[in-house]
Design a protein around this motif. Structure first.
Motif, PDB file in Angstrom:
ATOM      1  N   LEU A  96       0.864  -1.185   0.000  1.00 51.75           N
ATOM      2  CA  LEU A  96       0.000   0.000   0.000  1.00 51.75           C
ATOM      3  C   LEU A  96       0.900   1.233   0.000  1.00 51.75           C
ATOM      4  CD1 LEU A  96      -1.179  -2.237   2.321  1.00 51.75           C
ATOM      5  CD2 LEU A  96      -3.173  -0.810   1.941  1.00 51.75           C
ATOM      6  N   ARG A  97       1.126   1.731  -1.191  1.00 57.29           N
ATOM      7  CA  ARG A  97       1.987   2.906  -1.324  1.00 57.29           C
ATOM      8  C   ARG A  97       1.097   4.124  -1.487  1.00 57.29           C
ATOM      9  NH1 ARG A  97       7.411   3.444  -4.916  1.00 57.29           N
ATOM     10  NH2 ARG A  97       7.730   5.672  -4.602  1.00 57.29           N
ATOM     11  N   ASP A  98       1.141   5.003  -0.473  1.00 53.77           N
ATOM     12  CA  ASP A  98       0.237   6.148  -0.507  1.00 53.77           C
ATOM     13  C   ASP A  98       0.792   7.230   0.425  1.00 53.77           C
ATOM     14  OD1 ASP A  98      -3.098   6.356  -1.215  1.00 53.77           O
ATOM     15  OD2 ASP A  98      -2.149   7.892   0.046  1.00 53.77           O
ATOM     16  N   PRO A  99       0.852   8.476  -0.045  1.00 50.27           N
ATOM     17  CA  PRO A  99       1.383   9.543   0.822  1.00 50.27           C
ATOM     18  C   PRO A  99       0.547   9.767   2.079  1.00 50.27           C
ATOM     19  CG  PRO A  99       0.494  10.447  -1.242  1.00 50.27           C
ATOM     20  CD  PRO A  99       0.509   8.968  -1.383  1.00 50.27           C
ATOM     21  N   ALA A 100      -0.696   9.276   2.083  1.00 44.81           N
ATOM     22  CA  ALA A 100      -1.573   9.507   3.245  1.00 44.81           C
ATOM     23  C   ALA A 100      -0.989   8.904   4.525  1.00 44.81           C
ATOM     24  CB  ALA A 100      -2.950   8.922   2.974  1.00 44.81           C
ATOM     25  N   TRP A 101      -0.290   7.769   4.405  1.00 52.21           N
ATOM     26  CA  TRP A 101       0.296   7.154   5.613  1.00 52.21           C
ATOM     27  C   TRP A 101       1.155   8.161   6.365  1.00 52.21           C
ATOM     28  CZ3 TRP A 101      -2.241   3.083   6.660  1.00 52.21           C
ATOM     29  CH2 TRP A 101      -2.580   2.128   5.706  1.00 52.21           C
ATOM     30  N   ARG A 102       1.961   8.878   5.585  1.00 54.29           N
ATOM     31  CA  ARG A 102       2.908   9.817   6.196  1.00 54.29           C
ATOM     32  C   ARG A 102       2.251  11.190   6.383  1.00 54.29           C
ATOM     33  NH1 ARG A 102       7.215  10.389   2.091  1.00 54.29           N
ATOM     34  NH2 ARG A 102       5.552  11.646   1.178  1.00 54.29           N
ATOM     35  N   ASP A 103       1.602  11.694   5.334  1.00 52.13           N
ATOM     36  CA  ASP A 103       1.075  13.065   5.384  1.00 52.13           C
ATOM     37  C   ASP A 103      -0.073  13.205   6.386  1.00 52.13           C
ATOM     38  OD1 ASP A 103       2.904  13.461   3.433  1.00 52.13           O
ATOM     39  OD2 ASP A 103       1.460  13.636   1.776  1.00 52.13           O
ATOM     40  N   ALA A 104      -0.915  12.194   6.467  1.00 54.67           N
ATOM     41  CA  ALA A 104      -2.032  12.259   7.420  1.00 54.67           C
ATOM     42  C   ALA A 104      -1.618  11.686   8.778  1.00 54.67           C
ATOM     43  CB  ALA A 104      -3.234  11.505   6.873  1.00 54.67           C
TER      44      ALA A 104
END
Lengths: 262, 408
Positions: free
Chosen positions: B361-369
């Motif tokens: 699951l590659r998604d900026p939401a993990w880090r940004d959110a």
């Protein structure tokens, strides 16, 4: 006999001295000073009373669906009486004015209305019909009157504290009454106040936080209201003495430490 | 020099204001990741429209599940409240149905249960508002679901009418304000007169100055009103008695008015209950999390899970739901899918078969959110893995896995 006459004469002389001092004219410190003092202090007193109320009974004073018959008459009189009691001691001690409670009530009334109309209605858009503040002005007049008649803080705490709780509830029940009318909403019969609480979103105040009468096994002959009022009167007496302690040991005593008594 | 300082101050202020971001959300990213992932999972959240006129309705539907991973340190969930978060009462809650039952107040909840909600709201305040469904759980706080911008258009006027049981219709925007204003300000007038009498000579006529009284009051006992020296006079007593009588009269009139005008009253109601349970689909999947890793640089989460098909037909992994995010398997994702995940090996899982799957699951939401934050005491991931069998039936398995972050 001669000694008694001398004592009476001395007492009369002392009264005359005090009368003369009472009517002494001051060049600068006169009614203009009084006007500045009373108006300036009103902001401080009103804010202190409002903050104390918000700390101890915030939600009960904010929302109609919290103004119930079990907790509201207990929590609010306690929270509301603290600062009026403190001001009552200060103003009676300093000037023999039975005005501390009414002065606090009037100042807090203005603070509360400014807050509710401009902040809560104007800025955050809650209707005043949902967030109107309770008034303590009638209760304040009763409390000051009791002090004027009894001239005793002990009697005022007992009689005045009890009267305070009853008058607080009876004066605010008049304005609450229209919101206790029944209606049907979401398939249930409930009061208008309940509907206000559901419809006007309070995002961070989930309904389960609402401390209102839930029903109890101890029915007290089905007279929850009157039991609450009696208990509210008792805790108002305690609140009165918290106010007295604040006045005596946080306000007056430190002044006496640094200013020479006349 | 003074001009330079002024110019610098202006530039600094402009720079600060110019770079400030508009606060438009509700702090959902400030909640710790474990709270968002392990407590409540929102799924299938739908808004019926994104634009309404004042008084028009918008419906928000969806499901919220109190996960089996609900953290022990928050206590067992017992009471919950499904609601909306918005910037104040910009919309009005007109109806709330949970699992098919009308639910005006909080509900009794249990770990593992799913709550199907439908909330109907009326536009109230014109503007563009960010609105989220929320699930508040007693002891844990308010968990926020996926949000959407809703525009409320001005119609030039708005009334929030309610029918009372006595047949009267009232507008809750203004109901009762007139009488409460009259009563409270009449009380204020008496209180103000009391104060003016005691402090203002033109009204009281007596010697009620503060300065000249202080040396006198300190010379007499506290429990006296000093009538003999003129501190408090008989007139003061008389006027105070009259003002008290006026107060009593005001209360009496108010009580007569309220008892005549509003003869039928009920106390505030508490309508909490346990919603009926939802019909559960047959269970055909079992999942065991085997561990995972997280790369903060690329914001990529990789999880290994053992999946067993206990059903009678082949099944697929179709998605993963956590916090307010729904990831769709890239094999089934449509063109509009916001978040996707890859599943290896691809293909169906046959009845009775157990497969080890690698989910990426590659998604900026993990880090940004800040959902996975390596600077927290719990570096783990939780959520619901969604399966679908050949008949279209869906299963959701809750998983919790610790993860190894790539720190160097």
């Amino acid at each position: 006999m001669a000694a008694t006459a001398a004592a009476v004469s001395a007492a009369e002389a002392e009264r005359e001295r005090l009368r003369a001092r009472l009517h002494k004219q001051y060049r600068w410190l006169d009614y203009k000073w009084d006007l500045v003092f009373w108006i300036t202090a009103a902001f401080v007193v009103g804010a202190a009373a409002d903050i104390t109320k918000l700390l101890f009974a915030g939600d009960w004073d904010f929302w109609t669906d919290w103004k119930d018959r079990q907790w509201w008459p207990i929590v609010s009189p306690f929270a509301f009486i603290i600062i009026p009691s403190a001001l009552q001691y200060i103003q009676w001690l300093a000037w023999r004015f039975p005005t501390g409670a009414t002065y606090t009530a009037v100042a807090m009334f203005l603070c509360s209305w400014v807050g509710r109309v401009f902040q809560w209605q104007g800025f955050v858009s809650y209707p005043l019909a949902f967030v109107w503040p309770a008034t303590i002005i009638p209760a304040g007049i009763f409390l000051d009157w009791v002090l004027l008649k009894t001239k005793s803080f002990i009697l005022t705490s007992i009689l005045g504290g009890m009267v305070w709780a009853f008058v607080f509830w009876s004066s605010n029940y008049i304005t609450l009454a229209p919101y206790l009318q029944p209606t049907q909403f979401m398939g249930h019969v409930m009061s208008v106040a309940d509907v206000q609480g559901i419809q006007y979103l309070r995002s961070q105040t989930p309904e389960y936080l609402r401390l209102v009468e839930n029903g109890t096994l101890r029915s007290f002959l089905d007279e929850t209201q009157y039991v609450s009022l009696v208990f509210g009167a008792t805790v108002a007496i305690a609140g009165y003495w918290i106010g007295q302690l604040i006045a005596r040991y946080l306000a007056i005593w430190p002044i006496g430490r640094f200013i020479k008594r006349y | 020099m003074r001009h330079c300082l002024l110019l610098a101050l202006l530039l600094a202020t402009a720079a600060l204001l110019g770079t400030a971001l508009v606060a438009s959300a509700h702090g959902e990213d400030s909640q710790e990741g474990f709270l968002r992932m392990e407590t409540v999972a929102f799924s299938n959240v739908q808004f019926s429209t994104d634009t309404v006129k004042q008084g028009e309705m918008v419906t928000i539907t969806g499901q919220a599940t109190i996960l089996d991973t609900f953290p022990r340190n928050l206590g067992d969930p017992g009471m919950g409240y499904i609601n909306i978060t918005a910037p104040g009462p910009v919309m009005l809650m007109k109806d709330r149905v949970i699992n098919g039952a009308e639910a005006p107040d909080a509900i009794f909840v249990k770990k593992g249960n799913t709550y199907d909600f439908k909330m109907t709201l009326a536009g109230r305040l014109p503007g563009r508002w960010h609105v989220h469904p929320t699930f508040a759980v007693e002891g844990a706080g308010t968990l926020i679901g996926p949000g959407q911008w809703i525009t409320v258009q001005d119609t030039g006027g708005f009334a929030n009418n309610l029918n009372l049981l006595n047949g009267q219709t009232v507008n809750l925007e203004t109901f009762g304000v007139e009488q409460l204003t009259i009563f409270q300000w009449l009380g204020f007038a008496i209180g103000l007169y009391w104060m003016l009498y005691w402090t203002w000579p033109r009204i009281g006529g007596a010697n009620h100055r503060t300065v000249s009284k202080l040396p006198v009051t300190l010379s007499v006992p506290l429990n006296t009103d000093g009538q003999d020296i003129g501190l408090i006079t008989k007139q003061d007593h008389r006027v105070s008695n009259w003002l008290l009588a006026a107060t009593i009269a005001l209360l009496a009139i108010g009580w007569i008015y309220q008892s005549v005008s509003f003869p039928i009253k009920i106390p505030q109601q508490v309508l909490r209950f346990q919603p009926p349970a939802l019909a559960q689909p047959p269970q055909f999947s079992q999942t065991v999390a085997k561990g995972g890793s997280f790369d903060p640089q690329t914001s990529t989460l990789v999880m290994d899970v053992d999946v067993t098909n206990t059903g009678k037909s082949p099944m697929n992994v179709t998605g993963f739901t956590t916090s307010s995010l729904t990831f769709v398997s890239d094999g089934t994702a449509g063109t509009g899918s916001q978040h996707t995940m890859s599943v290896e090996p691809q293909g169906q899982i046959a009845p009775g078969e157990t497969k080890t799957l690698k989910l990426t699951l590659r998604d900026p939401a993990w880090r940004d959110a800040r959902i996975i934050d390596v600077n927290r005491p719990r570096i783990e991931v939780a959520g619901q893995l969604v399966f679908q069998d050949s008949s279209g039936t869906k299963n959701q398995d809750t998983i919790l896995s610790s993860i190894n972050p790539k720190l160097v």
